[in-house]
Design an enzyme around this catalytic site. Structure first.
Site, PDB file in Angstrom:
ATOM      1  N   GLY A  46       0.837  -1.201   0.000  1.00 19.18           N
ATOM      2  CA  GLY A  46       0.000   0.000   0.000  1.00 19.18           C
ATOM      3  C   GLY A  46       0.865   1.242   0.000  1.00 19.18           C
ATOM      4  O   GLY A  46       2.069   1.165   0.302  1.00 19.18           O
ATOM      5  N   GLN A  51       2.489   9.980   2.001  1.00 19.59           N
ATOM      6  CA  GLN A  51       3.854   9.456   2.133  1.00 19.59           C
ATOM      7  C   GLN A  51       4.785   9.966   1.043  1.00 19.59           C
ATOM      8  O   GLN A  51       6.002   9.856   1.166  1.00 19.59           O
ATOM      9  CB  GLN A  51       3.833   7.914   2.112  1.00 19.59           C
ATOM     10  CG  GLN A  51       3.143   7.300   3.319  1.00 19.59           C
ATOM     11  CD  GLN A  51       3.066   5.808   3.200  1.00 19.59           C
ATOM     12  OE1 GLN A  51       2.137   5.276   2.592  1.00 19.59           O
ATOM     13  NE2 GLN A  51       4.036   5.094   3.746  1.00 19.59           N
ATOM     14  N   CYS A  92       5.662  -0.328   7.544  1.00 21.11           N
ATOM     15  CA  CYS A  92       5.356   0.929   6.857  1.00 21.11           C
ATOM     16  C   CYS A  92       6.573   1.346   6.044  1.00 21.11           C
ATOM     17  O   CYS A  92       7.701   1.313   6.553  1.00 21.11           O
ATOM     18  CB  CYS A  92       5.016   2.015   7.881  1.00 21.11           C
ATOM     19  SG  CYS A  92       4.554   3.587   7.137  1.00 21.11           S
ATOM     20  N   LEU A  93       6.332   1.724   4.799  1.00 21.48           N
ATOM     21  CA  LEU A  93       7.451   2.137   3.937  1.00 21.48           C
ATOM     22  C   LEU A  93       8.095   3.422   4.461  1.00 21.48           C
ATOM     23  O   LEU A  93       9.233   3.719   4.116  1.00 21.48           O
ATOM     24  CB  LEU A  93       6.963   2.324   2.495  1.00 21.48           C
ATOM     25  CG  LEU A  93       6.393   1.052   1.844  1.00 21.48           C
ATOM     26  CD1 LEU A  93       5.829   1.367   0.468  1.00 21.48           C
ATOM     27  CD2 LEU A  93       7.448  -0.040   1.764  1.00 21.48           C
ATOM     28  N   HIS A 134      -4.692   1.281   7.788  1.00 25.75           N
ATOM     29  CA  HIS A 134      -3.335   1.857   7.917  1.00 25.75           C
ATOM     30  C   HIS A 134      -3.165   3.034   6.948  1.00 25.75           C
ATOM     31  O   HIS A 134      -2.664   4.093   7.324  1.00 25.75           O
ATOM     32  CB  HIS A 134      -2.323   0.736   7.639  1.00 25.75           C
ATOM     33  CG  HIS A 134      -0.882   1.143   7.612  1.00 25.75           C
ATOM     34  ND1 HIS A 134       0.033   0.724   8.551  1.00 25.75           N
ATOM     35  CD2 HIS A 134      -0.174   1.913   6.745  1.00 25.75           C
ATOM     36  CE1 HIS A 134       1.214   1.231   8.278  1.00 25.75           C
ATOM     37  NE2 HIS A 134       1.124   1.956   7.172  1.00 25.75           N
ATOM     38  N   GLU A 135      -3.595   2.833   5.683  1.00 24.45           N
ATOM     39  CA  GLU A 135      -3.407   3.898   4.671  1.00 24.45           C
ATOM     40  C   GLU A 135      -4.314   5.090   4.962  1.00 24.45           C
ATOM     41  O   GLU A 135      -3.910   6.248   4.766  1.00 24.45           O
ATOM     42  CB  GLU A 135      -3.672   3.357   3.268  1.00 24.45           C
ATOM     43  CG  GLU A 135      -2.785   2.200   2.832  1.00 24.45           C
ATOM     44  CD  GLU A 135      -1.305   2.434   3.012  1.00 24.45           C
ATOM     45  OE1 GLU A 135      -0.870   3.603   3.003  1.00 24.45           O
ATOM     46  OE2 GLU A 135      -0.564   1.453   3.213  1.00 24.45           O
ATOM     47  N   HIS A 138      -2.762   7.315   7.388  1.00 18.52           N
ATOM     48  CA  HIS A 138      -1.767   8.225   6.779  1.00 18.52           C
ATOM     49  C   HIS A 138      -2.449   9.510   6.295  1.00 18.52           C
ATOM     50  O   HIS A 138      -1.901  10.605   6.451  1.00 18.52           O
ATOM     51  CB  HIS A 138      -1.075   7.571   5.584  1.00 18.52           C
ATOM     52  CG  HIS A 138       0.100   6.698   5.940  1.00 18.52           C
ATOM     53  ND1 HIS A 138       1.180   7.161   6.648  1.00 18.52           N
ATOM     54  CD2 HIS A 138       0.365   5.395   5.659  1.00 18.52           C
ATOM     55  CE1 HIS A 138       2.069   6.178   6.796  1.00 18.52           C
ATOM     56  NE2 HIS A 138       1.598   5.092   6.213  1.00 18.52           N
TER      57      HIS A 138
END
Ligand code: K1U
Ligand code: ZN
Length: 169
Positions: A46, A51, A92-93, A134-135, A138
């Site tokens: 994702g 981000q 997480c990236l 999660h996204e 963000h």
């Protein structure tokens, strides 16, 4: 297509609240393509626009084995979340190398526009439900480490800042 730089925790820009996408136009189509390329290249499942320092409500996901079933959520909204909760290991990236358990609703129903600007409703369970939540966090400026204890979060912050300093040498 272009690879976009991913903001790294504790960059304060990760805490900006995203605004709705006003029009699904050529600029958004280009951003979707670039975000998908960036997510695939980073081996993520994702990526939220926040981000990549674009503070608009746009998320891309792909949980398929073959990495060929992209899901695009524009202006997503959670319509329903189950009372049943599960703890899942998250990564997480924007916080590379850190994984920890987070409790979230086991299932969610969400509405969003797709890449064509058409409305869609998604029933999500398991990892897709985790990833959508999660996204969407963000987009509200929330990173998963904010669910962890202050002690863990401070350790992660220190580790990330040390890695940044070493990389810039
Ligand atoms: O938001 C992101 O940075 C993407 C993130 C999505 C995510 C993974 C796992 C749980 C919740 C959200 C990632 O893709 S992290 C890298 C990854 O592929 C992964 C990490 C842990 C479990 C499964 C996949
Ligand atoms: Zn993340």
């Amino acid at each position: 297509m272009a690879l976009l730089p991913i903001l790294l925790y504790p960059d304060p820009r990760l805490h900006k609240v995203a605004k709705p996408v006003q029009a699904v136009d050529a600029r958004i189509h280009r951003l979707i393509e670039d975000m998908l390329e960036t997510m695939y290249e980073a081996n993520g499942i994702g990526l939220a626009a926040s981000q990549v320092d674009v503070h608009e409500r746009l998320v891309v996901l792909d949980l398929s084995e073959e990495r060929n079933q992209p899901l695009v959520l524009i202006n997503p909204q959670i319509l329903w979340a189950s009372e049943e909760k599960h703890v899942n290991e998250e990564g997480c990236l924007s916080v590379p190398g850190i994984y920890d358990g987070v409790e979230r609703a086991a299932s969610v129903r969400a509405s969003a526009l797709d890449a064509k600007g058409q409305s869609q409703t998604i029933e999500a369970h398991g990892m897709l439900a985790v990833c959508i939540q999660h996204e969407m966090d963000h987009l509200l400026g929330k990173v998963f480490v904010q669910y962890l204890s202050p002690l863990k979060r401070n350790r992660i912050k220190t580790k990330m800042l040390k890695a940044l300093r070493e990389d810039s040498r």
